[in-house]
Design an enzyme around this catalytic site. Structure first.
Site, PDB file in Angstrom:
ATOM      1  N   LYS A  13      -7.052 -10.451 -11.100  1.00  0.00           N
ATOM      2  CA  LYS A  13      -8.176 -11.186 -10.677  1.00  0.00           C
ATOM      3  C   LYS A  13      -9.201 -10.127 -10.936  1.00  0.00           C
ATOM      4  O   LYS A  13      -9.219  -8.799 -10.919  1.00  0.00           O
ATOM      5  CB  LYS A  13      -8.233 -11.603  -9.417  1.00  0.00           C
ATOM      6  CG  LYS A  13      -8.149 -10.644  -8.448  1.00  0.00           C
ATOM      7  CD  LYS A  13      -8.095 -11.266  -6.879  1.00  0.00           C
ATOM      8  CE  LYS A  13      -8.435 -10.074  -5.930  1.00  0.00           C
ATOM      9  NZ  LYS A  13      -9.685  -9.494  -6.218  1.00  0.00           N
TER      10      LYS A  13
ATOM     11  N   LYS B  84       0.877  -1.342   0.094  1.00  0.00           N
ATOM     12  CA  LYS B  84       0.035  -0.071  -0.114  1.00  0.00           C
ATOM     13  C   LYS B  84       0.687   1.124   0.046  1.00  0.00           C
ATOM     14  O   LYS B  84       0.377   2.357  -0.668  1.00  0.00           O
ATOM     15  CB  LYS B  84      -0.985  -0.038   1.161  1.00  0.00           C
ATOM     16  CG  LYS B  84      -1.974  -1.163   1.209  1.00  0.00           C
ATOM     17  CD  LYS B  84      -3.237  -0.695   0.847  1.00  0.00           C
ATOM     18  CE  LYS B  84      -4.179  -1.995   0.138  1.00  0.00           C
ATOM     19  NZ  LYS B  84      -4.658  -2.470   1.481  1.00  0.00           N
TER      20      LYS B  84
ATOM     21  N   LYS C  39     -13.402  -5.594  -6.842  1.00  0.00           N
ATOM     22  CA  LYS C  39     -14.417  -4.860  -6.438  1.00  0.00           C
ATOM     23  C   LYS C  39     -13.920  -3.240  -7.055  1.00  0.00           C
ATOM     24  O   LYS C  39     -14.691  -2.557  -7.475  1.00  0.00           O
ATOM     25  CB  LYS C  39     -14.472  -4.571  -4.935  1.00  0.00           C
ATOM     26  CG  LYS C  39     -15.477  -5.483  -4.487  1.00  0.00           C
ATOM     27  CD  LYS C  39     -16.128  -5.068  -3.228  1.00  0.00           C
ATOM     28  CE  LYS C  39     -15.489  -5.952  -1.972  1.00  0.00           C
ATOM     29  NZ  LYS C  39     -14.164  -5.800  -1.578  1.00  0.00           N
TER      30      LYS C  39
HETATM   31  P1  ATP Z   1     -10.652  -4.921  -3.241  1.00  0.00           P
HETATM   32  O1  ATP Z   1     -10.371  -4.419  -4.912  1.00  0.00           O
HETATM   33  O2  ATP Z   1     -11.181  -3.684  -2.778  1.00  0.00           O
HETATM   34  O3  ATP Z   1      -9.643  -5.450  -2.851  1.00  0.00           O
HETATM   35  P2  ATP Z   1     -11.701  -7.456  -3.795  1.00  0.00           P
HETATM   36  O4  ATP Z   1     -12.546  -7.766  -5.025  1.00  0.00           O
HETATM   37  O5  ATP Z   1     -10.548  -8.039  -3.844  1.00  0.00           O
HETATM   38  O6  ATP Z   1     -11.843  -5.943  -3.375  1.00  0.00           O
HETATM   39  P3  ATP Z   1     -11.964  -8.312  -1.037  1.00  0.00           P
HETATM   40  O7  ATP Z   1     -13.020  -7.350  -0.226  1.00  0.00           O
HETATM   41  O8  ATP Z   1     -10.581  -8.083  -1.112  1.00  0.00           O
HETATM   42  O9  ATP Z   1     -12.498  -8.335  -2.714  1.00  0.00           O
HETATM   43  O10 ATP Z   1     -12.390  -9.814  -1.000  1.00  0.00           O
HETATM   44  C1  ATP Z   1     -13.640 -10.368  -0.314  1.00  0.00           C
HETATM   45  C2  ATP Z   1     -13.469 -11.831  -0.560  1.00  0.00           C
HETATM   46  O11 ATP Z   1     -13.644 -12.183  -1.857  1.00  0.00           O
HETATM   47  C3  ATP Z   1     -12.290 -12.714  -0.010  1.00  0.00           C
HETATM   48  O12 ATP Z   1     -12.728 -13.757   0.407  1.00  0.00           O
HETATM   49  C4  ATP Z   1     -11.225 -12.927  -1.460  1.00  0.00           C
HETATM   50  O13 ATP Z   1     -10.648 -14.037  -1.304  1.00  0.00           O
HETATM   51  C5  ATP Z   1     -12.760 -12.832  -2.603  1.00  0.00           C
HETATM   52  N1  ATP Z   1     -12.287 -12.669  -3.956  1.00  0.00           N
HETATM   53  C6  ATP Z   1     -12.184 -11.460  -4.087  1.00  0.00           C
HETATM   54  N2  ATP Z   1     -11.860 -11.329  -5.633  1.00  0.00           N
HETATM   55  C7  ATP Z   1     -11.913 -12.642  -6.023  1.00  0.00           C
HETATM   56  C8  ATP Z   1     -11.551 -13.440  -7.422  1.00  0.00           C
HETATM   57  N3  ATP Z   1     -11.530 -12.728  -8.290  1.00  0.00           N
HETATM   58  N4  ATP Z   1     -12.021 -14.558  -7.255  1.00  0.00           N
HETATM   59  C9  ATP Z   1     -12.044 -15.342  -6.139  1.00  0.00           C
HETATM   60  N5  ATP Z   1     -12.332 -14.901  -4.991  1.00  0.00           N
HETATM   61  C10 ATP Z   1     -12.425 -13.544  -5.018  1.00  0.00           C
HETATM   62 MG    MG Z   2      -8.753  -7.546  -2.232  1.00  0.00          MG
END
Ligand code: ATP
Ligand code: MG
Length: 337
Positions: A195, A113, A198
């Site tokens: 991946k 970060k 969000k």
């Molecule tokens: P950010 O972009 O804010 O990091 P994020 O999409 O990575 O958001 P998180 O809040 O970090 O989402 O993760 C929430 C849950 O979703 C966690 O259990 C994480 O392992 C799962 N997760 C996030 N992205 C993926 C993905 N592309 N495939 C499978 N599992 C995912």
């Molecule tokens: Mg994440």
């Protein structure tokens, strides 16, 4: 017998996507009968990287509504917003006295970060793992479903619990990482770059809130190539990802047809047509996402109901949190009246 306590949080940095659903939500829904589950929207954590709060309220409401639309039963689980539980902040304060600057600075996610936002290296970012430990320990959760990237934070939570117990007496159990159901699904973004997420690469992420048209557009634009050059080739990861998604939302017959086409050849040419595969996938995705999206929107639009659900979650979470905090205060000796 008392059920084991599971805790998991999700940052309201954007709407939920297919990866969140199949990597996390789907397991939460399965866990709700077996465990005593606490799921929360981590809005304090968002502030460490997203100080602009214009979108925050909408994101919190949407994530709550989507959690329910995906199948969480609020009679079984506590679903709450982090900032509704001030007990977490107090435990965070105590744990901060047991966390050392050196170890926090060495945390991989902190170093990442710092590289990403060199102009905003705030103390909240540094103590993120302490707040996360407080999130977990406040409910004395022993099982935390996390991906590999979170293993180090969990180790730190165990260390803080140990230090607390060593100094003040056994109050906080040590949490363990928990991989429910064994297989961890990871969904890549549609351009094959990292991946689905969000908050990043939104045009190549499939959100549970996407309209039918947008879903079609995104899938039709997904990265593909000329097709395999010989039968039984290995799939490049962006093609494999389309098959992964297809396995999750389409019928076994459909998957089998395209697997067959991928591996078959006619007059020396492989017969898979990615255009056809994507059309089919788009329709199956729409059938999967539409009911979740509509349910979430209905919940979100019923402001009074949503607000009552958020209050109910806060009450449940505070009941458990205040019981722990009472013991924490007693153990430290902070009970004066
Ligand atoms: P950010 O972009 O804010 O990091 P994020 O999409 O990575 O958001 P998180 O809040 O970090 O989402 O993760 C929430 C849950 O979703 C966690 O259990 C994480 O392992 C799962 N997760 C996030 N992205 C993926 C993905 N592309 N495939 C499978 N599992 C995912
Ligand atoms: Mg994440």
């Amino acid at each position: 017998m008392k059920k084991e306590v599971v805790l998991s949080g999700i940052r309201p940095t954007g709407f939920l996507h297919l990866g969140n659903y199949f990597g996390a939500m789907r397991n939460y829904v399965r866990m709700q009968d077996e465990y005593d589950c606490y799921f929360f929207v981590a809005n304090w954590h968002s502030l460490t990287t997203h100080p602009d709060t214009k979108e925050l309220q909408n994101a919190v409401h949407r994530v709550i509504a989507e959690n329910i639309a995906c199948g969480l039963d609020l009679n079984k689980v506590a679903l709450y917003v982090q900032s509704d539980v001030p007990e977490i902040a107090e435990l965070y304060l105590y744990l901060n006295m047991l966390a050392y600057k050196g170890e926090l600075e060495k945390t991989t996610t902190f170093k990442d970060k710092v590289r990403l936002q060199p102009d905003n290296v705030n103390a909240g970012l540094l103590t993120y793992p302490v707040l996360q430990a407080a999130d977990i320990l406040i409910h004395r959760a022993t099982k935390v479903p996390v991906g590999k990237d979170q293993e180090q934070h969990l180790e730190m939570a165990r260390n803080f619990a140990q230090r607390f117990n060593h100094r003040y007496g056994e109050v906080l159990p040590e949490p363990q990482a928990f991989n429910y159901g064994g297989e961890l699904v990871k969904i890549l973004s549609l351009d094959g770059n990292g991946k689905m997420s969000k908050s990043e690469n939104q045009l190549n992420t499939i959100y549970l809130a996407d309209s039918d048209d947008l879903l079609r557009k995104k899938i039709m634009k997904a990265k593909t190539d000329q097709g395999p050059e010989e039968t039984n080739s290995a799939k490049p990861d962006y093609i494999d990802n389309l098959f992964t998604i297809m396995k999750l939302v389409s019928t076994p017959d459909t998957v089998e047809k395209f697997e067959h086409d991928f591996n078959a050849s006619s007059a020396g040419n492989c017969i898979i047509r990615y255009g056809d595969m994507k059309k089919q996938l788009a329709e199956d995705l729409i059938a999967f996402i539409q009911p979740i999206r509509e349910k979430a929107t209905n919940i979100q639009e019923d402001k009074a109901w949503l607000s009552s659900l958020i209050k109910l979650g806060a009450e449940k979470a505070r009941e458990s949190a205040s019981a722990t905090l009472k013991e924490v205060r007693q153990a430290i000796g902070m009970n004066y009246s």
